[in-house]
Design a protein around this motif. Structure first.
Motif, PDB file in Angstrom:
ATOM      1  N   ASP A  32       0.826  -1.212   0.000  1.00  9.77           N
ATOM      2  CA  ASP A  32       0.000   0.000   0.000  1.00  9.77           C
ATOM      3  C   ASP A  32       0.864   1.267   0.000  1.00  9.77           C
ATOM      4  O   ASP A  32       0.468   2.292  -0.548  1.00  9.77           O
ATOM      5  CB  ASP A  32      -0.998   0.014   1.162  1.00  9.77           C
TER       6      ASP A  32
ATOM      7  N   PHE B 255       1.509   1.839  -3.498  1.00  8.34           N
ATOM      8  CA  PHE B 255       0.286   2.339  -4.131  1.00  8.34           C
ATOM      9  C   PHE B 255       0.089   3.827  -3.840  1.00  8.34           C
ATOM     10  O   PHE B 255      -0.205   4.612  -4.749  1.00  8.34           O
ATOM     11  CB  PHE B 255      -0.942   1.548  -3.656  1.00  8.34           C
TER      12      PHE B 255
ATOM     13  N   TYR C 252      -2.894  -1.891 -10.872  1.00  9.34           N
ATOM     14  CA  TYR C 252      -3.699  -0.805 -10.312  1.00  9.34           C
ATOM     15  C   TYR C 252      -2.999   0.543 -10.547  1.00  9.34           C
ATOM     16  O   TYR C 252      -3.632   1.521 -10.950  1.00  9.34           O
ATOM     17  CB  TYR C 252      -3.936  -1.054  -8.816  1.00  9.34           C
TER      18      TYR C 252
ATOM     19  N   ILE D 113     -12.060   5.085  -4.779  1.00 12.59           N
ATOM     20  CA  ILE D 113     -10.811   4.595  -4.180  1.00 12.59           C
ATOM     21  C   ILE D 113     -10.789   4.899  -2.683  1.00 12.59           C
ATOM     22  O   ILE D 113     -10.465   4.032  -1.863  1.00 12.59           O
ATOM     23  CB  ILE D 113      -9.582   5.227  -4.896  1.00 12.59           C
TER      24      ILE D 113
ATOM     25  N   GLU E 294      -9.534  -2.948  -6.441  1.00 11.46           N
ATOM     26  CA  GLU E 294      -9.493  -2.996  -4.970  1.00 11.46           C
ATOM     27  C   GLU E 294      -9.578  -4.439  -4.467  1.00 11.46           C
ATOM     28  O   GLU E 294      -8.867  -4.821  -3.547  1.00 11.46           O
ATOM     29  CB  GLU E 294     -10.606  -2.136  -4.363  1.00 11.46           C
TER      30      GLU E 294
HETATM   31  C1  HMH Z   1      -5.278   0.121  -2.598  1.00 12.81           C
HETATM   32  N1  HMH Z   1      -6.940   1.837  -2.155  1.00 12.81           N
HETATM   33  C2  HMH Z   1      -5.713   1.360  -1.898  1.00 12.81           C
HETATM   34  N2  HMH Z   1      -4.891   1.964  -1.038  1.00 12.81           N
HETATM   35  C3  HMH Z   1      -5.285   3.097  -0.408  1.00 12.81           C
HETATM   36  N3  HMH Z   1      -4.436   3.683   0.466  1.00 12.81           N
HETATM   37  C4  HMH Z   1      -6.581   3.626  -0.649  1.00 12.81           C
HETATM   38  C5  HMH Z   1      -7.366   2.959  -1.547  1.00 12.81           C
HETATM   39  C6  HMH Z   1      -7.139   4.856   0.037  1.00 12.81           C
HETATM   40  O1  HMH Z   1      -6.317   5.891   0.106  1.00 12.81           O
END
Ligand code: HMH
Length: 221
Positions: A47, A50, A115, A139, A210
């Protein structure tokens, strides 16, 4: 056709995939206290990568709002989201250190790469503000709904994961998501049908990404 509450209409229409994204087995395992901490660490490292790609995406939405929006307050909402991302990146650095996750060694998994590539495609100037803000809302909303679930009465979220859940499950973040939803609904209410279709398809792509993102941690070693 009544288009003003488009997000709610789409949530009803696509309830199954929305539930798949917001009540994923990984989230349910946090909520019931059975979470595999290795899976959590995988999610944490992935994350962080991401969010580093998400920040430029949010910046692109800010540019679109500045150019295309009919309401100057949109920019403030988006800007507040960007400001939180600054804090979030710092949080990921300290949280990963706490869990012994070496960020320099985290390799983005395929679902994450896919993603991030999708986010990058949405940064194109050809993508309408209405489409981008709908994706942005989705998101954020998925994380808000998911982590809020882990904080509900009766949840058995482990103490060491509560702060993570608070980050996206708190009321302030919920209000911010509502502000984004209001912007998206306003825009969708006055958009031509072809853009409306694009926004709906984009929303579905977000929800699929997601689910795949959660699957990464779930299937981790
Ligand atoms: C995969 N989706 C993902 N990571 C995040 N941090 C968020 C949404 C929301 O900020």
């Amino acid at each position: 056709v009544e288009k003003s509450g488009m997000i709610d209409t789409w949530m009803r229409k696509h309830r199954l995939i929305y539930t798949g994204a917001t009540k994923h087995p990984f989230i349910l395992s946090i909520r019931d206290g059975t979470v595999d901490l290795e899976a959590f660490k995988t999610w944490l490292g992935q994350d962080y990568i991401f969010v580093r790609a998400f920040a430029p995406f949010v910046a692109s939405v800010l540019i679109k709002a500045w150019k295309e929006s009919d309401d100057s307050s949109d920019m403030e909402v988006i800007l507040s989201g960007m400001a939180s991302l600054n804090d979030e990146i710092a949080w990921f650095k300290s949280e990963t250190a706490k869990w012994g996750v070496q960020l320099s060694e985290v390799v983005p998994q395929k679902a994450n790469q896919d993603y991030c590539r999708f986010l990058e495609s949405l940064m194109s100037p050809d993508v309408e503000y209405t489409v981008a803000i709908t994706a942005f809302w989705a998101i954020e909303a998925v994380y808000q709904a998911s982590f809020a679930l882990c904080l509900e009465d009766g949840s058995k979220t482990p103490a060491e994961l509560r702060e993570t859940c608070q980050r996206w499950g708190n009321d302030g973040f919920g209000q911010y998501c509502n502000s984004l939803q209001k912007i998206a609904n306003r825009r969708l209410g006055k958009t031509p049908d072809d853009v409306l279709t694009k926004a709906e398809v984009t929303l579905l792509r977000v929800l699929e990404h997601e689910v795949e993102f959660w699957n990464m941690s779930h299937g981790a070693a």
